[in-house]
Enzyme design. Structure first.
Site, PDB file in Angstrom:
ATOM      1  N   GLY A  19       0.850  -1.256   0.091  1.00 41.77           N
ATOM      2  CA  GLY A  19       0.094  -0.006   0.007  1.00 41.77           C
ATOM      3  C   GLY A  19       0.872   1.245  -0.082  1.00 41.77           C
ATOM      4  O   GLY A  19       1.960   1.397  -0.483  1.00 41.77           O
ATOM      5  N   ILE A  73       2.346   2.906   2.439  1.00 38.94           N
ATOM      6  CA  ILE A  73       3.508   2.653   3.098  1.00 38.94           C
ATOM      7  C   ILE A  73       4.706   1.994   2.459  1.00 38.94           C
ATOM      8  O   ILE A  73       5.667   2.060   2.385  1.00 38.94           O
ATOM      9  CB  ILE A  73       3.482   2.444   4.680  1.00 38.94           C
ATOM     10  CG1 ILE A  73       2.488   3.467   5.288  1.00 38.94           C
ATOM     11  CG2 ILE A  73       4.688   2.181   5.276  1.00 38.94           C
ATOM     12  CD1 ILE A  73       2.210   3.427   6.673  1.00 38.94           C
ATOM     13  N   GLU A 113       0.501  -3.759  23.912  1.00 40.88           N
ATOM     14  CA  GLU A 113       1.108  -2.388  24.058  1.00 40.88           C
ATOM     15  C   GLU A 113       0.435  -1.569  25.319  1.00 40.88           C
ATOM     16  O   GLU A 113      -0.784  -1.314  25.240  1.00 40.88           O
ATOM     17  CB  GLU A 113       0.873  -1.667  22.795  1.00 40.88           C
ATOM     18  CG  GLU A 113       1.798  -2.435  21.427  1.00 40.88           C
ATOM     19  CD  GLU A 113       1.662  -1.601  20.236  1.00 40.88           C
ATOM     20  OE1 GLU A 113       0.814  -0.375  20.143  1.00 40.88           O
ATOM     21  OE2 GLU A 113       2.042  -2.206  19.147  1.00 40.88           O
ATOM     22  N   HIS A 115       6.088   2.065  19.533  1.00 41.42           N
ATOM     23  CA  HIS A 115       5.000   2.200  18.429  1.00 41.42           C
ATOM     24  C   HIS A 115       5.163   3.842  17.973  1.00 41.42           C
ATOM     25  O   HIS A 115       4.481   4.676  17.945  1.00 41.42           O
ATOM     26  CB  HIS A 115       3.680   2.154  18.988  1.00 41.42           C
ATOM     27  CG  HIS A 115       2.302   2.078  17.870  1.00 41.42           C
ATOM     28  ND1 HIS A 115       1.439   1.163  17.996  1.00 41.42           N
ATOM     29  CD2 HIS A 115       2.312   2.663  16.738  1.00 41.42           C
ATOM     30  CE1 HIS A 115       0.822   1.159  17.180  1.00 41.42           C
ATOM     31  NE2 HIS A 115       1.228   1.988  16.264  1.00 41.42           N
TER      32      HIS A 115
END
Length: 327
Positions: A153, A155, A261, A280
């Site tokens: 995609g 990225i 996370e 992150h």
């Protein structure tokens, strides 16, 4: 008829909320924010701006009977029950595109850190170098190596472009089929896994990608290969990854995302010497976070003002959400 209420469940400066205040009554929630305070603020809310780290389900949408737009700060929306939002006539918006370059830069940084042992050398330079201790093992060049990309995609394409500048070959898999540049080679997932010296993950988290990379997939990779994940933690079976790294089945990993996370205390990944873990932070630049906020703000304002927003993940909800703008 009164103005709509916009709940800001995100730390933002008052001056940055002036454009929202032009179309709505702004209700800023205290930060840090707890779940019960959030739910208690929703009874008359027509718009909410919130981080994509919150898990928002039927309970959330049921608590917000007037809600028309949920503007999420972030590109991922796996924590949001989009089906529930659509049933309630709520447009779910996100911030794609504006963070692609920052995430791609960070991904290449992680690849370089693994290849050139940057963290080990930095630690050695500060501690053992003055003692004339033996240096860390040699790293390896990117030129001539194969970068395997899963998910081509926005990225993924930016990562591929940067990798080519380092002399890497790019082989990729995307569920949509060929989606990259002509110089990049499309292949099925297993072929990409077998060929990759570096495997970089760039897919959304959904039922088809949950633990997409597990024990079987890791066993197909070269023992000298490394894995980089800047997408979503649950795309990788974390327990299987730990085992592969401990056993030497895989040479290393760099992870900006984890299944949980922040990680639990005692998470075994954190103690492995061949793993880099970052919090992150792939989009964490001043410029990118600003652009993300501005897009999230514009999504919120647009729906409240009766306009189609720049980025909506459930456009089927828009007719109802926009129709209610005059109710």
């Amino acid at each position: 008829m009164g103005r709509p209420v916009a709940v800001i469940a995100f730390p933002a400066a008052e001056r940055d909320l002036e454009p929202v205040a032009a179309v709505a009554d702004v209700r800023r929630l205290p930060w840090p924010l707890d779940w019960e305070t959030l739910l208690g603020s929703l009874a008359d809310a027509e718009g909410v701006l919130i981080s994509n780290q919150w898990r928002l389900d039927e309970r959330f949408f049921s608590a917000a009977p007037r809600l028309r737009v949920l503007s999420s700060y972030g590109v991922g929306y796996d924590a949001i029950d989009v089906e529930a939002a659509t049933r309630h006539g709520v447009a779910v918006c996100n911030t794609p595109g504006v963070l692609s370059g920052a995430v791609a830069d960070f991904t290449l940084g992680l690849i370089l850190a693994l290849a050139r042992r940057l963290l080990e050398n930095a630690a050695f330079g500060k501690r053992e170098w003055a003692e004339r201790a033996p240096p860390p093992p040699l790293g390896w060049d990117l030129a001539g190596k194969t970068l395997g990309i899963v998910g081509m995609g926005r990225i993924g394409r930016e990562v591929a472009r940067r990798a080519r500048a380092f002399g890497m070959r790019v082989r990729y898999y995307d569920v949509r089929g060929p989606a990259g540049e002509p110089e990049d080679e499309f292949a099925e997932l297993d072929e990409v896994l077998r060929a990759a010296d570096v495997l970089s993950l760039h897919v959304d988290l959904n039922p088809t990608t949950h633990r997409l990379i597990g024990a079987r997939e890791l066993a197909l990779m070269k023992r000298t290969a490394v894995l980089v994940n800047t997408s979503r933690g649950a795309v990788v079976d974390q327990a299987a990854l730990v085992e592969a790294l401990r056993s030497g089945r895989l040479a290393g990993a760099a992870l900006d995302v984890l299944e949980q996370e922040p990680p639990a205390r005692g998470e075994p990944l954190l103690d492995l010497p061949n793993v880099i873990v970052t919090p992150h932070a792939a989009s964490a630049t001043v410029e990118t976070r600003r652009a993300m906020f501005e897009l999230a703000r514009e999504n919120l304002i647009s729906v409240l003002a009766g306009r189609e927003p720049p980025a909506c993940v459930n456009p089927e909800a828009l007719p109802r959400a926009l129709r209610r703008s005059g109710s």
